[in-house]
Write a protein that holds these residues in place. Structure first.
Motif, PDB file in Angstrom:
ATOM      1  N   PRO A   1     -11.030  59.058   4.185  1.00  0.00           N
ATOM      2  CA  PRO A   1     -10.803  59.762   5.463  1.00  0.00           C
ATOM      3  C   PRO A   1      -9.310  59.900   5.759  1.00  0.00           C
ATOM      4  CG  PRO A   1     -11.429  57.494   5.861  1.00  0.00           C
ATOM      5  CD  PRO A   1     -11.476  57.676   4.377  1.00  0.00           C
ATOM      6  N   VAL A   2      -8.922  61.083   6.225  1.00  0.00           N
ATOM      7  CA  VAL A   2      -7.529  61.356   6.567  1.00  0.00           C
ATOM      8  C   VAL A   2      -7.509  62.131   7.878  1.00  0.00           C
ATOM      9  CG1 VAL A   2      -5.391  62.510   5.888  1.00  0.00           C
ATOM     10  CG2 VAL A   2      -6.792  61.371   4.167  1.00  0.00           C
ATOM     11  N   ALA A   3      -6.663  61.709   8.815  1.00  0.00           N
ATOM     12  CA  ALA A   3      -6.518  62.397  10.106  1.00  0.00           C
ATOM     13  C   ALA A   3      -5.442  63.474   9.984  1.00  0.00           C
ATOM     14  CB  ALA A   3      -6.152  61.411  11.197  1.00  0.00           C
ATOM     15  N   LEU A   4      -5.759  64.669  10.477  1.00  0.00           N
ATOM     16  CA  LEU A   4      -4.832  65.805  10.431  1.00  0.00           C
ATOM     17  C   LEU A   4      -4.324  66.062  11.840  1.00  0.00           C
ATOM     18  CD1 LEU A   4      -6.909  68.122   8.074  1.00  0.00           C
ATOM     19  CD2 LEU A   4      -5.226  66.388   7.469  1.00  0.00           C
ATOM     20  N   ARG A   5      -3.078  65.702  12.089  1.00  0.00           N
ATOM     21  CA  ARG A   5      -2.548  65.740  13.448  1.00  0.00           C
ATOM     22  C   ARG A   5      -1.864  67.044  13.795  1.00  0.00           C
ATOM     23  NH1 ARG A   5      -5.749  62.019  15.333  1.00  0.00           N
ATOM     24  NH2 ARG A   5      -5.439  59.955  14.402  1.00  0.00           N
ATOM     25  N   ALA A   6      -1.411  67.785  12.809  1.00  0.00           N
ATOM     26  CA  ALA A   6      -0.625  68.991  13.091  1.00  0.00           C
ATOM     27  C   ALA A   6      -1.267  70.197  12.429  1.00  0.00           C
ATOM     28  CB  ALA A   6       0.811  68.822  12.582  1.00  0.00           C
ATOM     29  N   ALA A   7      -0.996  71.369  13.004  1.00  0.00           N
ATOM     30  CA  ALA A   7      -1.492  72.614  12.402  1.00  0.00           C
ATOM     31  C   ALA A   7      -0.638  72.989  11.201  1.00  0.00           C
ATOM     32  CB  ALA A   7      -1.462  73.731  13.443  1.00  0.00           C
ATOM     33  N   GLY A   8      -1.225  73.790  10.310  1.00  0.00           N
ATOM     34  CA  GLY A   8      -0.508  74.238   9.117  1.00  0.00           C
ATOM     35  C   GLY A   8      -1.259  73.855   7.854  1.00  0.00           C
ATOM     36  N   VAL A   9      -0.552  73.927   6.721  1.00  0.00           N
ATOM     37  CA  VAL A   9      -1.134  73.603   5.419  1.00  0.00           C
ATOM     38  C   VAL A   9      -0.860  72.136   5.112  1.00  0.00           C
ATOM     39  CG1 VAL A   9      -1.146  74.128   2.960  1.00  0.00           C
ATOM     40  CG2 VAL A   9      -0.810  75.969   4.623  1.00  0.00           C
ATOM     41  N   HIS A  10      -1.913  71.400   4.815  1.00  0.00           N
ATOM     42  CA  HIS A  10      -1.795  69.983   4.474  1.00  0.00           C
ATOM     43  C   HIS A  10      -2.115  69.833   2.981  1.00  0.00           C
ATOM     44  CE1 HIS A  10      -1.606  68.156   8.626  1.00  0.00           C
ATOM     45  NE2 HIS A  10      -1.941  69.409   8.894  1.00  0.00           N
ATOM     46  N   ARG A  11      -1.143  69.345   2.218  1.00  0.00           N
ATOM     47  CA  ARG A  11      -1.293  69.182   0.777  1.00  0.00           C
ATOM     48  C   ARG A  11      -1.575  67.712   0.448  1.00  0.00           C
ATOM     49  NH1 ARG A  11       3.148  72.062   1.769  1.00  0.00           N
ATOM     50  NH2 ARG A  11       4.471  70.226   1.359  1.00  0.00           N
ATOM     51  N   PHE A  12      -2.522  67.516  -0.480  1.00  0.00           N
ATOM     52  CA  PHE A  12      -2.902  66.169  -0.882  1.00  0.00           C
ATOM     53  C   PHE A  12      -2.750  66.036  -2.397  1.00  0.00           C
ATOM     54  CE2 PHE A  12      -5.487  67.414   2.781  1.00  0.00           C
ATOM     55  CZ  PHE A  12      -5.131  66.434   3.701  1.00  0.00           C
ATOM     56  N   ARG A  13      -2.352  64.845  -2.802  1.00  0.00           N
ATOM     57  CA  ARG A  13      -2.234  64.554  -4.237  1.00  0.00           C
ATOM     58  C   ARG A  13      -2.779  63.161  -4.488  1.00  0.00           C
ATOM     59  NH1 ARG A  13       2.262  62.566  -7.487  1.00  0.00           N
ATOM     60  NH2 ARG A  13       3.520  62.526  -5.570  1.00  0.00           N
ATOM     61  N   ALA A  14      -3.682  63.041  -5.443  1.00  0.00           N
ATOM     62  CA  ALA A  14      -4.282  61.763  -5.803  1.00  0.00           C
ATOM     63  C   ALA A  14      -3.828  61.381  -7.207  1.00  0.00           C
ATOM     64  CB  ALA A  14      -5.802  61.835  -5.738  1.00  0.00           C
ATOM     65  N   VAL A  15      -3.372  60.147  -7.360  1.00  0.00           N
ATOM     66  CA  VAL A  15      -2.900  59.630  -8.645  1.00  0.00           C
ATOM     67  C   VAL A  15      -3.617  58.319  -8.908  1.00  0.00           C
ATOM     68  CG1 VAL A  15      -0.903  58.895  -9.993  1.00  0.00           C
ATOM     69  CG2 VAL A  15      -0.647  60.698  -8.287  1.00  0.00           C
ATOM     70  N   VAL A  16      -4.141  58.174 -10.129  1.00  0.00           N
ATOM     71  CA  VAL A  16      -4.812  56.937 -10.511  1.00  0.00           C
ATOM     72  C   VAL A  16      -3.999  56.269 -11.620  1.00  0.00           C
ATOM     73  CG1 VAL A  16      -6.336  58.175 -12.115  1.00  0.00           C
ATOM     74  CG2 VAL A  16      -6.957  55.890 -11.333  1.00  0.00           C
ATOM     75  N   GLU A  17      -3.809  54.969 -11.465  1.00  0.00           N
ATOM     76  CA  GLU A  17      -3.101  54.180 -12.470  1.00  0.00           C
ATOM     77  C   GLU A  17      -4.013  53.046 -12.929  1.00  0.00           C
ATOM     78  OE1 GLU A  17       0.606  52.760 -11.069  1.00  0.00           O
ATOM     79  OE2 GLU A  17       1.520  54.761 -10.889  1.00  0.00           O
ATOM     80  N   PRO A  18      -4.200  52.899 -14.248  1.00  0.00           N
ATOM     81  CA  PRO A  18      -5.079  51.823 -14.728  1.00  0.00           C
ATOM     82  C   PRO A  18      -4.455  50.455 -14.481  1.00  0.00           C
ATOM     83  CG  PRO A  18      -3.956  52.862 -16.564  1.00  0.00           C
ATOM     84  CD  PRO A  18      -3.601  53.665 -15.336  1.00  0.00           C
ATOM     85  N   ALA A  19      -5.303  49.465 -14.265  1.00  0.00           N
ATOM     86  CA  ALA A  19      -4.810  48.100 -14.096  1.00  0.00           C
ATOM     87  C   ALA A  19      -4.228  47.574 -15.398  1.00  0.00           C
ATOM     88  CB  ALA A  19      -5.942  47.197 -13.603  1.00  0.00           C
ATOM     89  N   GLU A  20      -4.771  48.031 -16.529  1.00  0.00           N
ATOM     90  CA  GLU A  20      -4.280  47.661 -17.846  1.00  0.00           C
ATOM     91  C   GLU A  20      -3.939  48.935 -18.604  1.00  0.00           C
ATOM     92  OE1 GLU A  20      -7.206  45.305 -19.758  1.00  0.00           O
ATOM     93  OE2 GLU A  20      -7.233  43.738 -18.223  1.00  0.00           O
ATOM     94  N   SER A  21      -2.766  48.974 -19.193  1.00  0.00           N
ATOM     95  CA  SER A  21      -2.335  50.187 -19.894  1.00  0.00           C
ATOM     96  C   SER A  21      -3.240  50.525 -21.069  1.00  0.00           C
ATOM     97  CB  SER A  21      -0.895  50.009 -20.390  1.00  0.00           C
ATOM     98  OG  SER A  21      -0.794  48.886 -21.257  1.00  0.00           O
ATOM     99  N   ALA A  22      -3.893  49.548 -21.670  1.00  0.00           N
ATOM    100  CA  ALA A  22      -4.776  49.817 -22.803  1.00  0.00           C
ATOM    101  C   ALA A  22      -6.040  50.558 -22.393  1.00  0.00           C
ATOM    102  CB  ALA A  22      -5.147  48.504 -23.500  1.00  0.00           C
TER     103      ALA A  22
END
Length: 418
Positions: free
Chosen positions: A274-295
Motif C-alpha cells: 500500500p502507498v498513499a498518494l498525497r499530490a496530483a500528477g504522475v507518480h512513478r514507482f520502481r521495485a528492486v529485489v536483492e537476494p539475501a545470498e549472491s549465489a
C-alpha cells in the motif's frame, strides 16, 4: 524449356503459357488460303507475302507463350544474426561466434558470401556480404535489455545481394521483447528465403526475478493504492525488496538500507504494497529485489521493474443556489446539507449564488460536477445555460439538478440549452 550452359551457371528459356504454340498448327491452312487469294501477285511476290504472314503469326504465337530467360546459380549468401542481449550468457555468445567461424571455414571460393550482424534492442551490421569472414569480434551491445529478432531479420534481408541464393541464420535464445519475429518470418517465406535457427541453450541453476509489477492506471488525490509485485524464484530463499516512489526510497523496513525482507518459495510469490498518494500528477514507482545470498541469483538485470499512476486533482463540486428567489432561504439550507454530505465523503465543495456562476465553460474546467439546487432557468440566464451545456457536452463535466419549486419543468427549462 531450353537449357544452355554459361559461365555464370545454367541458363534456360521457359514458356509460361506453352499452350499458345498450338496456333502454329494453323500455318498450313494460312498457306493454302493465301495461295488462292494471292495468285494474282505472281510467284515471287506471292511467296514473300505468304512468308511474311506466317512470320507474323509465329511471332505473335511465341509472344503469347510469355517466354522467360531463367538463369540459375549455386552461389549462396548467408547472413548470420547473433543475439547480443543480456539474456544470453557470455559463454553462450562465445560458443555462437565459434560456430560462425567454423561455418565460414567451409565456404567455397568465389561462390559463397557471408555477412554478420549483431542485435539486441537494435541490430547493427558487423560485416557486409563478402567472400571471407573478417569480423573477429562483435561490437558492444546498443540496447542490451531488449531483444529485437524482427529487426535483425529485416536488416538481414537488406544485406542479402540479389544475384545469389539467400539464407539467414539466427543465433538466439528466442526471448524477444520487441517487435514480432513471426511477421518478419512470413515476409522471408514469401520471398523464398529460408531462415535457420541455432538455439543458444543455457541453464541458470539459481535465479530470482521480478515477474510482474503493476500500479493502478489512475487514482485520486490522498488515495491509498495497492502496488502488486510478483517475484519468481527457482528455489526457496530470502530476499530484500526496495521500493522507490518518484525516485525516493520508501523506507518501510528496519535498518539503514530500508526495504523489507521476504521469504521466496519456488515459483511465483505475490505481494501487495500500500502507498498513499498525497499530490496530483504522475507518480512513478520502481521495485528492486536483492537476494539475501549472491549465489541465489545469476542475472541482476531482471531484478527491477517500474510502474506509474496518474493522480488527478481533488474532486471539487460547485453547488449553486438562488437565495434571491426564496426569502425563507430554503435553497441555502438545502445547499448546505448537500455540501456537508459531500464533504463527509472527502469531496471538496464550493457554494455560491447563481449570480457568481461563471458564464465561461473554461472557468469550470477544474470542477468535477455542478449541482443546481432549486435554481430556475430564468435565474441562470441564457449565457450561463450555454456555458453549462458546453461544460457537460465538450468537457465531460457532471451536472446534477436538484428539484424544488423553482427547478425542472416549473423552472422554465423547456426548450433551453439544458
Amino acid at each position: 524449356m531450353f537449357d544452355m550452359e554459361t559461365a555464370d551457371g545454367l541458363s534456360s528459356i521457359e514458356l509460361m503459357q506453352p499452350g499458345y504454340l498450338a496456333v502454329l498448327a494453323l500455318l498450313p491452312v494460312v498457306v493454302v488460303l493465301a495461295r488462292r487469294s494471292l495468285s494474282g501477285l505472281g510467284r515471287v511476290r506471292g511467296g514473300l507475302a505468304i512468308c511474311l504472314r506466317c512470320l507474323v503469326i509465329a511471332v505473335v504465337s511465341l509472344a503469347l507463350t510469355s517466354p522467360e530467360w531463367v538463369q540459375t546459380t549455386d552461389d549462396q549468401s548467408v547472413v548470420f544474426a547473433l543475439d547480443q542481449s543480456d539474456s544470453v550468457p557470455r559463454a553462450a555468445r562465445e560458443d555462437a561466434r565459434q560456430f560462425i567461424r567454423a561455418a565460414s571455414a567451409g565456404m567455397r571460393p568465389a561462390k559463397d558470401q557471408i555477412a554478420l550482424l549483431g542485435f539486441d534492442g537494435r541490430p547493427s551490421v558487423e560485416q557486409i556480404c563478402g567472400p571471407e569472414f573478417v569480423a573477429d569480434h562483435v561490437g558492444a551491445p546498443i540496447e542490451p535489455h531488449r531483444t529485437n529478432v524482427a529487426g535483425a531479420l529485416r536488416l538481414g534481408l537488406a544485406l542479402l545481394p540479389a544475384d545469389t541464393a539467400k539464407r539467414i541464420v539466427v543465433l538466439s535464445d528466442g526471448n524477444e521483447n520487441v517487435g514480432s519475429a513471426a511477421e518478419e518470418a512470413e515476409i522471408c517465406a514469401a520471398l523464398g528465403i529460408p531462415i535457420d535457427v541455432l538455439p543458444l541453450q543455457y541453464e541458470h541453476g539459481s535465479e530470482i526475478l521480478v515477474d510482474q509489477f503493476s500500479a493502478p492506471a489512475a487514482a485520486k488525490q490522498d488515495e491509498v493504492v495497492s502496488l502488486r509485485l510478483v517475484l519468481r524464484s527457482q528455489a526457496a530463499t530470502g530476499a530484500r525488496v526496495f521500493l522507490y516512489h518518484n525516485d525516493r526510497q520508501v523506507r518501510d523496513g528496519a535498518g539503514p538500507t530500508g526495504g523489507f525482507d521476504v521469504q521466496l518459495a519456488p515459483g511465483p510469490n505475490r505481494f501487495t504494497i500500500p502507498v498513499a498518494l498525497r499530490a496530483a500528477g504522475v507518480h512513478r514507482f520502481r521495485a528492486v529485489v536483492e537476494p539475501a545470498e549472491s549465489a541465489a541469483d545469476t542475472l541482476a538485470t531482471n531484478n527491477e521493474a517500474r510502474a506509474f499512476t496518474i493522480v488527478g486533482p481533488a474532486e471539487r463540486v460547485l453547488i449553486i443556489s438562488d437565495t434571491a428567489m426564496d426569502p425563507a432561504q430554503i435553497n441555502e439550507t438545502s445547499a448546505a446539507l448537500l455540501a456537508r454530505a459531500l464533504q463527509q465523503g472527502g469531496i471538496e465543495c464550493v457554494q455560491m449564488g447563481v449570480e457568481e456562476l461563471p458564464a465561461d465553460p473554461a472557468a469550470l474546467a477544474d470542477c468535477s460536477a455542478v449541482i443546481l439546487s432549486n435554481v430556475s432557468a430564468f435565474a441562470l440566464g441564457e449565457a450561463r445555460q450555454q456555458a453549462l451545456a458546453s461544460y457537460v457536452r465538450d468537457q465531460g463535466g457532471g451536472l446534477i439538478v436538484v428539484g424544488g419549486d423553482q427547478s425542472l419543468s416549473v423552472g422554465g427549462y423547456g426548450y433551453t440549452p439544458l
